[in-house]
Design an enzyme around this catalytic site. Structure first.
Site, mmCIF file in Angstrom:
data_model
loop_
_atom_site.group_PDB
_atom_site.id
_atom_site.type_symbol
_atom_site.label_atom_id
_atom_site.label_comp_id
_atom_site.label_asym_id
_atom_site.label_seq_id
_atom_site.Cartn_x
_atom_site.Cartn_y
_atom_site.Cartn_z
ATOM 1 N N GLU A 1 0.818 -1.222 0.000
ATOM 2 C CA GLU A 1 0.000 0.000 0.000
ATOM 3 C C GLU A 1 0.851 1.272 0.000
ATOM 4 O O GLU A 1 0.366 2.338 -0.377
ATOM 5 C CB GLU A 1 -0.964 -0.019 1.194
ATOM 6 C CG GLU A 1 -2.023 -1.101 1.023
ATOM 7 C CD GLU A 1 -2.888 -1.333 2.241
ATOM 8 O OE1 GLU A 1 -4.050 -1.732 2.067
ATOM 9 O OE2 GLU A 1 -2.420 -1.144 3.384
ATOM 10 N N MET B 1 -9.356 -3.319 8.181
ATOM 11 C CA MET B 1 -8.822 -3.704 9.488
ATOM 12 C C MET B 1 -8.033 -2.619 10.218
ATOM 13 O O MET B 1 -7.409 -2.909 11.239
ATOM 14 C CB MET B 1 -7.954 -4.972 9.317
ATOM 15 C CG MET B 1 -8.736 -6.123 8.698
ATOM 16 S SD MET B 1 -7.759 -7.623 8.410
ATOM 17 C CE MET B 1 -7.381 -8.112 10.066
ATOM 18 N N ASP C 1 -11.737 -6.821 -2.921
ATOM 19 C CA ASP C 1 -12.532 -8.053 -2.853
ATOM 20 C C ASP C 1 -13.926 -7.701 -2.346
ATOM 21 O O ASP C 1 -14.160 -6.573 -1.932
ATOM 22 C CB ASP C 1 -11.848 -9.047 -1.897
ATOM 23 C CG ASP C 1 -11.760 -8.494 -0.494
ATOM 24 O OD1 ASP C 1 -12.693 -8.678 0.295
ATOM 25 O OD2 ASP C 1 -10.744 -7.833 -0.177
HETATM 26 N N1 SAH Z 1 -2.768 -11.526 2.623
HETATM 27 C C1 SAH Z 1 -2.261 -10.858 3.786
HETATM 28 C C2 SAH Z 1 -3.360 -10.565 4.805
HETATM 29 C C3 SAH Z 1 -4.277 -9.475 4.327
HETATM 30 S S1 SAH Z 1 -5.424 -8.974 5.556
HETATM 31 C C4 SAH Z 1 -1.183 -11.751 4.411
HETATM 32 O O1 SAH Z 1 -1.209 -12.948 4.222
HETATM 33 O O2 SAH Z 1 -0.322 -11.215 5.108
HETATM 34 C C5 SAH Z 1 -6.365 -7.801 4.627
HETATM 35 C C6 SAH Z 1 -5.840 -6.378 4.551
HETATM 36 O O3 SAH Z 1 -6.543 -5.674 3.553
HETATM 37 C C7 SAH Z 1 -6.055 -5.575 5.820
HETATM 38 O O4 SAH Z 1 -5.027 -4.624 5.970
HETATM 39 C C8 SAH Z 1 -7.424 -4.911 5.594
HETATM 40 O O5 SAH Z 1 -7.437 -3.563 6.010
HETATM 41 C C9 SAH Z 1 -7.675 -4.977 4.086
HETATM 42 N N2 SAH Z 1 -8.852 -5.762 3.645
HETATM 43 C C10 SAH Z 1 -9.118 -5.990 2.323
HETATM 44 N N3 SAH Z 1 -10.212 -6.792 2.206
HETATM 45 C C11 SAH Z 1 -10.650 -7.069 3.446
HETATM 46 C C12 SAH Z 1 -11.702 -7.877 3.955
HETATM 47 N N4 SAH Z 1 -12.503 -8.558 3.145
HETATM 48 N N5 SAH Z 1 -11.858 -7.958 5.298
HETATM 49 C C13 SAH Z 1 -11.039 -7.269 6.124
HETATM 50 N N6 SAH Z 1 -10.012 -6.512 5.700
HETATM 51 C C14 SAH Z 1 -9.788 -6.406 4.377
#
Ligand code: SAH
Length: 232
Positions: free
Chosen positions: A12, A172, A196
């Protein structure tokens, strides 16, 4: 002025670091803060790591140690509103914490005594975002963003969050940044591009679209910085 640009994940802020190029890196609180000079202003860039606790820590450090006078967050989010498709932009008019629950004591979801369910974003910054969208002919949704310490990949959960908080998107970190900035009286803005739909495909879509959606958000944020600087 000193402007803080915050993301949650390295993807980001990468487009921001590429844009602001010459920066100095300062290590603090087990994180890295990148300091750049831009048109006679100071820009402090960092990613917090995922979730409300890290976002709280990083926003607080930006304000207390690096003295940022405004915080602009850029990142990705899951869509709740059917209007929002992957790559679309949303700016929060207010943020809440969908996983904060002491309803057993008769309080509403998202509320703790002496707090607020929803924290409003600075209206001047929202207006700047809207005018950037207008100038560029980009559709920017203004809505409520719900924050929680969970990646939501479940239609029932997202519909519940949508109903209880009238939220349009979820993520989050934003709600945590909102509490910090509100409490320390620093204007803030939370901008997100959809990665998503927070449904059963969310994990796959997120992996596919993280980079492109993060870039959409970061590029829009840079235009907000330009407009903000023009006005100061
Ligand atoms: N793939 C990453 C984890 C991503 S968590 C890993 O394995 O390390 C998701 C991140 O994107 C968080 O920072 C949140 O703010 C945002 N986000 C995007 N889609 C989201 C969803 N469906 N629910 C919660 N947070 C989401």
């Amino acid at each position: 002025m000193t402007i803080g640009l915050l993301g949650a994940m390295v993807e980001e802020i990468e487009p921001l670091l590429e844009f602001f190029k010459d920066y100095e890196c300062i290590e603090y609180a087990e994180n890295r803060f990148y300091i750049a000079k831009y048109k006679e202003h100071k820009i402090v860039i960092a990613y917090s790591k995922i979730g409300k606790v890290y976002a709280t820590l990083t926003a607080t450090v930006m304000i207390e140690r690096f003295k940022v006078e405004t915080i602009l967050f850029s990142g990705v989010a899951g869509a709740i509103s059917k209007d929002l498709k992957i790559g679309d932009l949303i700016v929060a008019k207010a943020l809440c914490q969908h996983d904060l629950d002491i309803t057993a004591f008769g309080h509403p979801y998202g509320f703790v005594p002496e707090g607020q369910v929803c924290y409003k974003t600075d209206s001047k910054l929202v207006n700047i975002a809207k005018s950037v969208a207008k100038d560029k002919g980009i559709i920017l949704k203004e809505g409520i963003i719900a924050t929680g310490d969970q990646f939501v990949a479940d239609t029932k959960r997202k519909e519940w969050v949508g109903k209880i908080f009238e939220a349009d998107a979820l993520e989050m970190e934003g709600g945590a940044v909102a509490v910090v900035a509100h409490s320390l009286k620093v204007p803030f803005l939370i901008l997100r591009s959809i990665s998503d739909a927070a449904d059963m495909d969310a994990g796959f879509d997120f992996d596919d679209f993280l980079k492109s959606s993060a870039t959409v958000s970061a590029e829009f944020l840079i235009c907000i910085v330009d407009k903000l600087i023009e006005k100061n």
